[in-house]
Scaffold this motif. Structure first.
Motif, mmCIF file in Angstrom:
data_model
loop_
_atom_site.group_PDB
_atom_site.id
_atom_site.type_symbol
_atom_site.label_atom_id
_atom_site.label_comp_id
_atom_site.label_asym_id
_atom_site.label_seq_id
_atom_site.Cartn_x
_atom_site.Cartn_y
_atom_site.Cartn_z
ATOM 1 N N ALA A 131 -12.653 -2.783 -15.467
ATOM 2 C CA ALA A 131 -11.252 -2.556 -15.817
ATOM 3 C C ALA A 131 -10.751 -1.203 -15.326
ATOM 4 C CB ALA A 131 -11.062 -2.673 -17.329
ATOM 5 N N VAL A 132 -11.638 -0.228 -15.185
ATOM 6 C CA VAL A 132 -11.222 1.061 -14.633
ATOM 7 C C VAL A 132 -10.815 0.881 -13.177
ATOM 8 C CG1 VAL A 132 -11.929 3.424 -14.129
ATOM 9 C CG2 VAL A 132 -12.699 2.329 -16.206
ATOM 10 N N TRP A 133 -11.575 0.071 -12.452
ATOM 11 C CA TRP A 133 -11.217 -0.210 -11.054
ATOM 12 C C TRP A 133 -9.900 -0.980 -10.980
ATOM 13 C CZ3 TRP A 133 -13.471 2.364 -7.365
ATOM 14 C CH2 TRP A 133 -14.750 2.870 -7.577
ATOM 15 N N LEU A 134 -9.667 -1.848 -11.947
ATOM 16 C CA LEU A 134 -8.396 -2.563 -12.015
ATOM 17 C C LEU A 134 -7.249 -1.589 -12.253
ATOM 18 C CD1 LEU A 134 -7.407 -5.538 -11.973
ATOM 19 C CD2 LEU A 134 -7.557 -5.490 -14.459
ATOM 20 N N ALA A 135 -7.491 -0.583 -13.093
ATOM 21 C CA ALA A 135 -6.472 0.449 -13.337
ATOM 22 C C ALA A 135 -6.208 1.263 -12.082
ATOM 23 C CB ALA A 135 -6.913 1.363 -14.477
ATOM 24 N N VAL A 136 -7.267 1.596 -11.344
ATOM 25 C CA VAL A 136 -7.091 2.338 -10.093
ATOM 26 C C VAL A 136 -6.279 1.501 -9.105
ATOM 27 C CG1 VAL A 136 -8.311 3.265 -8.082
ATOM 28 C CG2 VAL A 136 -9.156 3.756 -10.384
ATOM 29 N N LEU A 137 -6.630 0.217 -8.986
ATOM 30 C CA LEU A 137 -5.893 -0.664 -8.078
ATOM 31 C C LEU A 137 -4.429 -0.774 -8.483
ATOM 32 C CD1 LEU A 137 -5.839 -2.746 -5.748
ATOM 33 C CD2 LEU A 137 -6.450 -4.472 -7.453
ATOM 34 N N GLY A 138 -4.174 -1.008 -9.757
ATOM 35 C CA GLY A 138 -2.789 -1.126 -10.230
ATOM 36 C C GLY A 138 -1.988 0.139 -10.014
ATOM 37 N N SER A 139 -2.610 1.288 -10.269
ATOM 38 C CA SER A 139 -1.871 2.544 -10.101
ATOM 39 C C SER A 139 -1.622 2.863 -8.632
ATOM 40 C CB SER A 139 -2.598 3.687 -10.795
ATOM 41 O OG SER A 139 -3.910 3.812 -10.329
ATOM 42 N N VAL A 140 -2.567 2.514 -7.756
ATOM 43 C CA VAL A 140 -2.348 2.726 -6.319
ATOM 44 C C VAL A 140 -1.239 1.803 -5.814
ATOM 45 C CG1 VAL A 140 -3.418 2.413 -4.049
ATOM 46 C CG2 VAL A 140 -4.628 3.670 -5.834
ATOM 47 N N VAL A 141 -1.253 0.537 -6.246
ATOM 48 C CA VAL A 141 -0.193 -0.402 -5.838
ATOM 49 C C VAL A 141 1.163 0.077 -6.346
ATOM 50 C CG1 VAL A 141 0.675 -2.761 -6.171
ATOM 51 C CG2 VAL A 141 -1.717 -2.401 -5.597
ATOM 52 N N LEU A 142 1.212 0.543 -7.583
ATOM 53 C CA LEU A 142 2.469 1.062 -8.142
ATOM 54 C C LEU A 142 2.965 2.267 -7.359
ATOM 55 C CD1 LEU A 142 4.634 0.994 -10.365
ATOM 56 C CD2 LEU A 142 3.109 2.359 -11.778
ATOM 57 N N THR A 143 2.059 3.165 -7.012
ATOM 58 C CA THR A 143 2.441 4.362 -6.265
ATOM 59 C C THR A 143 2.946 4.012 -4.868
ATOM 60 O OG1 THR A 143 0.805 5.655 -7.483
ATOM 61 C CG2 THR A 143 1.621 6.598 -5.434
ATOM 62 N N LEU A 144 2.192 3.197 -4.140
ATOM 63 C CA LEU A 144 2.592 2.847 -2.767
ATOM 64 C C LEU A 144 3.886 2.043 -2.733
ATOM 65 C CD1 LEU A 144 -0.873 2.017 -1.160
ATOM 66 C CD2 LEU A 144 0.479 4.116 -0.962
ATOM 67 N N SER A 145 4.057 1.123 -3.684
ATOM 68 C CA SER A 145 5.288 0.327 -3.686
ATOM 69 C C SER A 145 6.498 1.162 -4.077
ATOM 70 C CB SER A 145 5.137 -0.892 -4.600
ATOM 71 O OG SER A 145 4.811 -0.499 -5.906
ATOM 72 N N SER A 146 6.300 2.177 -4.917
ATOM 73 C CA SER A 146 7.435 3.048 -5.251
ATOM 74 C C SER A 146 7.802 3.937 -4.065
ATOM 75 C CB SER A 146 7.142 3.877 -6.495
ATOM 76 O OG SER A 146 6.026 4.710 -6.304
ATOM 77 N N VAL A 147 6.797 4.369 -3.292
ATOM 78 C CA VAL A 147 7.091 5.109 -2.056
ATOM 79 C C VAL A 147 7.862 4.212 -1.093
ATOM 80 C CG1 VAL A 147 6.039 6.135 -0.003
ATOM 81 C CG2 VAL A 147 5.185 6.741 -2.257
ATOM 82 N N ALA A 148 7.433 2.951 -0.982
ATOM 83 C CA ALA A 148 8.136 1.998 -0.115
ATOM 84 C C ALA A 148 9.568 1.794 -0.590
ATOM 85 C CB ALA A 148 7.387 0.675 -0.080
ATOM 86 N N MET A 149 9.765 1.752 -1.892
ATOM 87 C CA MET A 149 11.123 1.593 -2.412
ATOM 88 C C MET A 149 11.982 2.800 -2.056
ATOM 89 S SD MET A 149 12.255 0.655 -6.226
ATOM 90 C CE MET A 149 13.506 1.666 -6.955
ATOM 91 N N LEU A 150 11.416 3.998 -2.165
ATOM 92 C CA LEU A 150 12.175 5.193 -1.792
ATOM 93 C C LEU A 150 12.531 5.190 -0.307
ATOM 94 C CD1 LEU A 150 10.293 7.920 -3.843
ATOM 95 C CD2 LEU A 150 12.668 7.209 -4.143
ATOM 96 N N LEU A 151 11.610 4.719 0.525
ATOM 97 C CA LEU A 151 11.841 4.740 1.967
ATOM 98 C C LEU A 151 12.760 3.631 2.448
ATOM 99 C CD1 LEU A 151 8.244 5.545 3.282
ATOM 100 C CD2 LEU A 151 10.211 7.088 3.143
ATOM 101 N N PHE A 152 12.591 2.428 1.912
ATOM 102 C CA PHE A 152 13.256 1.268 2.504
ATOM 103 C C PHE A 152 14.428 0.730 1.692
ATOM 104 C CE2 PHE A 152 8.837 1.077 4.093
ATOM 105 C CZ PHE A 152 9.119 1.298 5.428
ATOM 106 N N SER A 153 14.584 1.143 0.436
ATOM 107 C CA SER A 153 15.677 0.578 -0.358
ATOM 108 C C SER A 153 17.073 0.962 0.131
ATOM 109 C CB SER A 153 15.518 0.934 -1.832
ATOM 110 O OG SER A 153 15.736 2.297 -2.062
ATOM 111 N N PRO A 154 17.265 2.100 0.838
ATOM 112 C CA PRO A 154 18.619 2.337 1.361
ATOM 113 C C PRO A 154 19.079 1.255 2.342
ATOM 114 C CG PRO A 154 17.403 4.382 1.326
ATOM 115 C CD PRO A 154 16.424 3.298 0.981
ATOM 116 N N GLY A 155 18.150 0.536 2.938
ATOM 117 C CA GLY A 155 18.514 -0.541 3.862
ATOM 118 C C GLY A 155 18.686 -1.894 3.209
ATOM 119 N N TRP A 156 18.439 -1.978 1.914
ATOM 120 C CA TRP A 156 18.595 -3.255 1.229
ATOM 121 C C TRP A 156 20.068 -3.605 1.106
ATOM 122 C CZ3 TRP A 156 14.947 -2.315 -3.544
ATOM 123 C CH2 TRP A 156 13.631 -2.265 -3.098
#
Length: 194
Positions: A131-156
Motif C-alpha cells: 500500500a505504500v507503493w500504491l501511495a507513491v504511485l497515486g501521489s506521482v500520478v497526481l503530481t504529474l497530472s496537475s503539472v499537465a493541467m497547468l501546462l495544457f489547460s490554457p488550450g482547453w
C-alpha cells in the motif's frame, strides 16, 4: 509536443487527477507497515498500521485531489490555474509523505505505533506493505497530472460543444431552429425581417 498536448486534453487530465487521488485514498485505508518484535510491555506482539493512521495528511491530500479534479471540470482558465497549483501542492506533499514512509518506516510509524502500544519503544522489525507503493504511485500520478493541467489547460476549449444547451448567436448567418428560439428568448423576433 502536439501529441502530448493531445493526450492531456481536459477529459484525460481530469481522469488522471482523479485516478491519482483515488489511489492515494485507497492506500490510506490499507496496511502500510507491519511492526513486529514489540517490547514485552506492549499490548500486542504485532501491529498493522494503516496509511491513514501513519499519515493523516495523505488522506487529506487525496480528498483535495478528488475535489480539485471535480472543480477543474467546470472551472474557466484562470481558476483552472489556481486549482492546478493547489493540486500540484497536494501532489508534492503526498510524494514527500509516501516517500518518507517508504524510506524510513520506523520513524513514520513511531507516532501511530505509540498510540497502539502505549509505549514509545520501537519495534524490532518493520515490514513495508504494497500500500505504500500504491501511495507513491497515486501521489506521482497526481503530481504529474496537475503539472499537465497547468501546462495544457490554457488550450482547453471552454465553449460548450452541445448546441442543444448553449445560447445561440443572435441573428446568426444561417440560423437553425435552435438559433431562432434563442433569438426569440433574447427578445428578437426571427420572423421580423429588417
Amino acid at each position: 509536443m502536439g501529441h502530448i498536448a493531445y493526450f492531456f486534453q481536459r477529459r484525460n487530465t481530469i481522469l488522471l487527477i482523479q485516478l491519482g487521488a483515488v489511489l492515494l485514498l485507497i492506500s490510506t485505508a490499507l496496511t502500510w507497515v507491519t511492526a513486529t518484535g514489540l517490547p514485552e510491555t506492549a499490548a500486542a506482539a504485532e501491529v498493522n498500521l494503516l496509511g491513514g493512521e501513519m499519515s493523516p495528511t495523505l488522506r487529506a491530500m487525496g480528498l483535495v485531489g478528488v475535489a480539485g479534479g471535480v472543480a477543474a471540470t467546470i472551472a474557466r482558465k484562470w481558476l483552472r490555474a489556481l486549482i492546478g497549483a493547489v493540486l500540484l501542492g497536494a501532489g508534492v506533499i503526498s510524494v514527500i509523505g509516501a516517500g518518507l514512509a517508504l524510506s524510513n518506516p520506523a520513524a513514520a510509524a513511531a507516532p501511530a505505533l505509540a498510540d497502539y502500544t502505549g509505549v514509545t519503544e520501537t519495534a524490532a522489525e518493520y515490514s513495508v506493505g504494497f500500500a505504500v507503493w500504491l501511495a507513491v504511485l497515486g501521489s506521482v500520478v497526481l503530481t504529474l497530472s496537475s503539472v499537465a493541467m497547468l501546462l495544457f489547460s490554457p488550450g482547453w476549449n471552454d465553449e460548450k460543444r452541445s448546441k442543444k444547451y448553449s445560447r445561440g448567436q443572435a441573428q446568426a448567418e444561417n440560423p437553425d431552429e435552435i438559433d431562432m428560439w434563442d433569438d426569440l428568448s433574447d427578445g428578437d423576433d426571427p420572423t421580423d425581417k429588417k
